[in-house]
Motif scaffolding. Sequence first.
Motif, PDB file in Angstrom:
ATOM      1  N   GLU A 216       0.826  -1.209   0.000  1.00 58.69           N
ATOM      2  CA  GLU A 216       0.000   0.000   0.000  1.00 58.69           C
ATOM      3  C   GLU A 216       0.861   1.260   0.000  1.00 58.69           C
ATOM      4  OE1 GLU A 216      -3.694  -2.170   2.313  1.00 58.69           O
ATOM      5  OE2 GLU A 216      -2.770  -0.418   3.252  1.00 58.69           O
ATOM      6  N   VAL A 217       1.896   1.251   0.811  1.00 60.08           N
ATOM      7  CA  VAL A 217       2.753   2.438   0.902  1.00 60.08           C
ATOM      8  C   VAL A 217       3.615   2.593  -0.363  1.00 60.08           C
ATOM      9  CG1 VAL A 217       4.648   3.497   2.228  1.00 60.08           C
ATOM     10  CG2 VAL A 217       2.715   2.480   3.439  1.00 60.08           C
ATOM     11  N   HIS A 218       3.875   1.473  -1.049  1.00 57.75           N
ATOM     12  CA  HIS A 218       4.672   1.553  -2.285  1.00 57.75           C
ATOM     13  C   HIS A 218       3.840   1.845  -3.534  1.00 57.75           C
ATOM     14  CE1 HIS A 218       8.061  -0.111   0.058  1.00 57.75           C
ATOM     15  NE2 HIS A 218       8.802   0.431  -0.881  1.00 57.75           N
ATOM     16  N   ASN A 219       2.520   1.908  -3.399  1.00 56.19           N
ATOM     17  CA  ASN A 219       1.687   2.101  -4.591  1.00 56.19           C
ATOM     18  C   ASN A 219       2.088   3.322  -5.418  1.00 56.19           C
ATOM     19  OD1 ASN A 219      -0.073   0.064  -5.206  1.00 56.19           O
ATOM     20  ND2 ASN A 219      -1.521   0.612  -3.582  1.00 56.19           N
ATOM     21  N   ILE A 220       2.435   4.394  -4.748  1.00 54.52           N
ATOM     22  CA  ILE A 220       2.829   5.619  -5.459  1.00 54.52           C
ATOM     23  C   ILE A 220       4.053   5.371  -6.353  1.00 54.52           C
ATOM     24  CG2 ILE A 220       4.294   6.470  -3.572  1.00 54.52           C
ATOM     25  CD1 ILE A 220       3.410   9.290  -4.205  1.00 54.52           C
ATOM     26  N   LEU A 221       4.932   4.510  -5.863  1.00 51.88           N
ATOM     27  CA  LEU A 221       6.145   4.202  -6.618  1.00 51.88           C
ATOM     28  C   LEU A 221       5.803   3.367  -7.857  1.00 51.88           C
ATOM     29  CD1 LEU A 221       9.279   4.623  -6.142  1.00 51.88           C
ATOM     30  CD2 LEU A 221       9.311   2.246  -5.417  1.00 51.88           C
ATOM     31  N   TYR A 222       4.845   2.434  -7.691  1.00 46.73           N
ATOM     32  CA  TYR A 222       4.443   1.625  -8.843  1.00 46.73           C
ATOM     33  C   TYR A 222       3.758   2.497  -9.902  1.00 46.73           C
ATOM     34  CZ  TYR A 222       5.246  -2.088  -5.412  1.00 46.73           C
ATOM     35  OH  TYR A 222       5.800  -2.902  -4.463  1.00 46.73           O
ATOM     36  N   ARG A 223       3.004   3.498  -9.447  1.00 45.15           N
ATOM     37  CA  ARG A 223       2.378   4.406 -10.419  1.00 45.15           C
ATOM     38  C   ARG A 223       3.460   5.230 -11.138  1.00 45.15           C
ATOM     39  NH1 ARG A 223      -1.379   5.140  -6.182  1.00 45.15           N
ATOM     40  NH2 ARG A 223      -0.591   7.212  -5.686  1.00 45.15           N
ATOM     41  N   ALA A 224       4.457   5.680 -10.393  1.00 49.15           N
ATOM     42  CA  ALA A 224       5.563   6.424 -11.019  1.00 49.15           C
ATOM     43  C   ALA A 224       6.299   5.530 -12.015  1.00 49.15           C
ATOM     44  CB  ALA A 224       6.520   6.938  -9.950  1.00 49.15           C
ATOM     45  N   LYS A 225       6.502   4.267 -11.635  1.00 53.01           N
ATOM     46  CA  LYS A 225       7.162   3.301 -12.531  1.00 53.01           C
ATOM     47  C   LYS A 225       6.427   3.225 -13.868  1.00 53.01           C
ATOM     48  CE  LYS A 225       7.987  -1.777 -12.550  1.00 53.01           C
ATOM     49  NZ  LYS A 225       9.426  -2.000 -12.399  1.00 53.01           N
ATOM     50  N   LYS A 226       5.092   3.117 -13.786  1.00 47.60           N
ATOM     51  CA  LYS A 226       4.287   3.029 -15.016  1.00 47.60           C
ATOM     52  C   LYS A 226       4.433   4.288 -15.863  1.00 47.60           C
ATOM     53  CE  LYS A 226       0.571  -0.232 -14.296  1.00 47.60           C
ATOM     54  NZ  LYS A 226      -0.777  -0.397 -13.754  1.00 47.60           N
ATOM     55  N   LYS A 227       4.381   5.450 -15.218  1.00 45.68           N
ATOM     56  CA  LYS A 227       4.526   6.703 -15.959  1.00 45.68           C
ATOM     57  C   LYS A 227       5.875   6.764 -16.680  1.00 45.68           C
ATOM     58  CE  LYS A 227       1.819   9.846 -13.053  1.00 45.68           C
ATOM     59  NZ  LYS A 227       1.918  11.019 -12.175  1.00 45.68           N
ATOM     60  N   PHE A 228       6.927   6.373 -15.965  1.00 45.30           N
ATOM     61  CA  PHE A 228       8.253   6.402 -16.598  1.00 45.30           C
ATOM     62  C   PHE A 228       8.323   5.404 -17.755  1.00 45.30           C
ATOM     63  CE2 PHE A 228       9.592   8.368 -12.506  1.00 45.30           C
ATOM     64  CZ  PHE A 228      10.191   9.502 -13.034  1.00 45.30           C
ATOM     65  N   GLU A 229       7.660   4.235 -17.601  1.00 45.19           N
ATOM     66  CA  GLU A 229       7.652   3.243 -18.687  1.00 45.19           C
ATOM     67  C   GLU A 229       6.943   3.805 -19.910  1.00 45.19           C
ATOM     68  OE1 GLU A 229       5.806  -0.162 -16.918  1.00 45.19           O
ATOM     69  OE2 GLU A 229       7.696  -0.888 -16.053  1.00 45.19           O
ATOM     70  N   GLN A 230       5.790   4.452 -19.681  1.00 50.69           N
ATOM     71  CA  GLN A 230       5.044   5.046 -20.796  1.00 50.69           C
ATOM     72  C   GLN A 230       5.872   6.134 -21.474  1.00 50.69           C
ATOM     73  OE1 GLN A 230       1.564   6.229 -18.685  1.00 50.69           O
ATOM     74  NE2 GLN A 230       0.609   4.200 -18.744  1.00 50.69           N
ATOM     75  N   GLN A 231       6.543   6.910 -20.651  1.00 46.46           N
ATOM     76  CA  GLN A 231       7.391   7.993 -21.179  1.00 46.46           C
ATOM     77  C   GLN A 231       8.504   7.411 -22.063  1.00 46.46           C
ATOM     78  OE1 GLN A 231      10.133  10.004 -18.421  1.00 46.46           O
ATOM     79  NE2 GLN A 231       8.814  11.788 -18.606  1.00 46.46           N
ATOM     80  N   ARG A 232       9.125   6.321 -21.599  1.00 46.53           N
ATOM     81  CA  ARG A 232      10.196   5.694 -22.383  1.00 46.53           C
ATOM     82  C   ARG A 232       9.648   5.138 -23.696  1.00 46.53           C
ATOM     83  NH1 ARG A 232      11.237   3.114 -17.404  1.00 46.53           N
ATOM     84  NH2 ARG A 232      12.631   4.452 -16.195  1.00 46.53           N
ATOM     85  N   SER A 233       8.434   4.544 -23.644  1.00 48.17           N
ATOM     86  CA  SER A 233       7.828   4.006 -24.866  1.00 48.17           C
ATOM     87  C   SER A 233       7.585   5.128 -25.870  1.00 48.17           C
ATOM     88  CB  SER A 233       6.483   3.336 -24.557  1.00 48.17           C
ATOM     89  OG  SER A 233       6.680   2.302 -23.654  1.00 48.17           O
ATOM     90  N   ARG A 234       7.054   6.246 -25.377  1.00 50.25           N
ATOM     91  CA  ARG A 234       6.786   7.373 -26.287  1.00 50.25           C
ATOM     92  C   ARG A 234       8.078   7.874 -26.923  1.00 50.25           C
ATOM     93  NH1 ARG A 234       3.242   9.165 -22.398  1.00 50.25           N
ATOM     94  NH2 ARG A 234       4.689  10.729 -21.612  1.00 50.25           N
ATOM     95  N   VAL A 235       9.128   7.966 -26.103  1.00 50.37           N
ATOM     96  CA  VAL A 235      10.414   8.427 -26.637  1.00 50.37           C
ATOM     97  C   VAL A 235      10.904   7.451 -27.700  1.00 50.37           C
ATOM     98  CG1 VAL A 235      12.835   8.876 -26.071  1.00 50.37           C
ATOM     99  CG2 VAL A 235      11.029   9.662 -24.531  1.00 50.37           C
ATOM    100  N   GLU A 237       9.115   5.441 -29.539  1.00 52.97           N
ATOM    101  CA  GLU A 237       8.266   5.454 -30.744  1.00 52.97           C
ATOM    102  C   GLU A 237       8.438   6.719 -31.574  1.00 52.97           C
ATOM    103  OE1 GLU A 237       4.276   4.939 -29.383  1.00 52.97           O
ATOM    104  OE2 GLU A 237       4.727   2.962 -28.551  1.00 52.97           O
ATOM    105  N   THR A 238       8.533   7.852 -30.879  1.00 51.04           N
ATOM    106  CA  THR A 238       8.464   9.123 -31.595  1.00 51.04           C
ATOM    107  C   THR A 238       9.789   9.876 -31.637  1.00 51.04           C
ATOM    108  OG1 THR A 238       7.944  10.388 -29.620  1.00 51.04           O
ATOM    109  CG2 THR A 238       6.087   9.417 -30.810  1.00 51.04           C
ATOM    110  N   GLY A 239      10.710   9.441 -30.781  1.00 53.23           N
ATOM    111  CA  GLY A 239      11.963  10.185 -30.716  1.00 53.23           C
ATOM    112  C   GLY A 239      11.826  11.506 -29.964  1.00 53.23           C
TER     113      GLY A 239
END
Lengths: 252, 252
Positions: A216-235, A237-239
């Motif tokens: 429960e206390v780490h949930n915020i970190l898992y959400r940040a992990k997902k955001k960073f993963e999405q950000q890396r995917s966008r980079v 794909e699109t450069g």
Amino acid sequence: MMGKLKVYADRMSQPSRAVLIFCRFNGIDFEEIKVDISKRHHLSPEFREVNPLQKVPAIVHGSFNLSESHAILVYLASAFPGIADHWYPSDLYRRAKIISVMDWHHSNLRHGAVNYVINTVLGPATGRPLNPKAAAEAEKVLLSSLSKLEDIWLNGDGHFLLGVSQPSIADLSMVCELMQLEVLDEKDRSRILSPYKKVLQWIEDTRTATNPHFEEVHNILYRAKKKFEQQRSRVAETGTEPSNKMGGHSKM
Amino acid sequence: MMGKLKVYADRMSQPSRAVLIFCRFNGIDFEEIKVDISKRHHLSPEFREVNPLQKVPAIVHGSFNLSESHAILVYLASAFPGIADHWYPSDLYRRAKIISVMDWHHSNLRHGAVNYVINTVLGPATGRPLNPKAAAEAEKVLLSSLSKLEDIWLNGDGHFLLGVSQPSIADLSMVCELMQLEVLDEKDRSRILSPYKKVLQWIEDTRTATNPHFEEVHNILYRAKKKFEQQRSRVAETGTEPSNKMGGHSKM
């Protein structure tokens, strides 16, 4: 009467998480007060009254205030009744060993992990540029620390540091530190951690021993992990260069 | 019977000196075993048996061994009878504050001071080149730490950390750290320390409170200081590069 314990914390800060999990697991009646580092709340005049060092976590218990997560964990384990002895053993020798591994932590595992994560991923969220050279130096300290964890501190029959069967405040502090590596690129995280089988098992054992609070206390970190993963995917794909507006940030 | 305490130390290491001064001041019966870092004795198989982390100081007390100077100081203050309470107060709140300042020390004063001294003077004695860029980064951490010492930790009526009238293990640890600056060029040392009047007075107060042991244990550092001064004079007179065979070295 001391008044209700107040814990000033940012769950993106690994030592904040350790204190929060400890309080929740041990049924301590406390109020969590969010100090959002990404919004510079730790630099506010109000928080300066709580902790002149302007770092989280910090606690206020009646008229007593305290900073530094290890000192806080020791205080909580000593001040509140009914905390199981394994968290901070009263036995002189076991206690001394736990203090020793927590002292070692500062200039080794923490120094390596926090500087690696800041210089590869989290820096921009706290206004710092990424620094590959500093990351490379931090990685050396991190790998050396993981090696010592594997060969020395986890060298015993038990599941936890110093070969015991139940976790101490040292396990909680250091596992929360390693959890920060979740925000790394998964290949990078795996490259760093996968050689250390005992360390990986120890992370799982500490998680299991302190759940559901750990997750429960780490949930915020898992959400940040997902955001960073999405950000890396966008980079990828699109450069496109990533924006620096991620919510992720660390104590340092 | 625990057997006589053995303290493995190199007096050129600031945490080693803190442990030695504590033992001598408090009349603890112990044997000092020299581990010469400049001769790589800390890497010997014999010392690895004592401390697998290969760092000084370390202690052996009967079948119990322990490393990390803060953990050692806490252990000694707790294990030996008759140690005055001010060194490591039994009061929950005073003890928590002392643990807090000692935890703060690692990533702040120690990190700044040790890296500044190694990268400006002591590096070559342990086989590392001097690194002006790393020295500049360390100086920032050192100056910030001195400022926090002056404004926060020494902000009280007493002579010592946290405003009390008698020294604790935190004072001893942190003053021994600052004494390492003795090996710097005097102008450089003065530039760094002279703005911090409370810090300068605190060094003197801790010296006075623990003499003659403080001075005796620091003699090796004063001799190293003289050697470095002579070396600098020779370089200034002749333009000759200094040799790297100085006896000075640090724990890190």
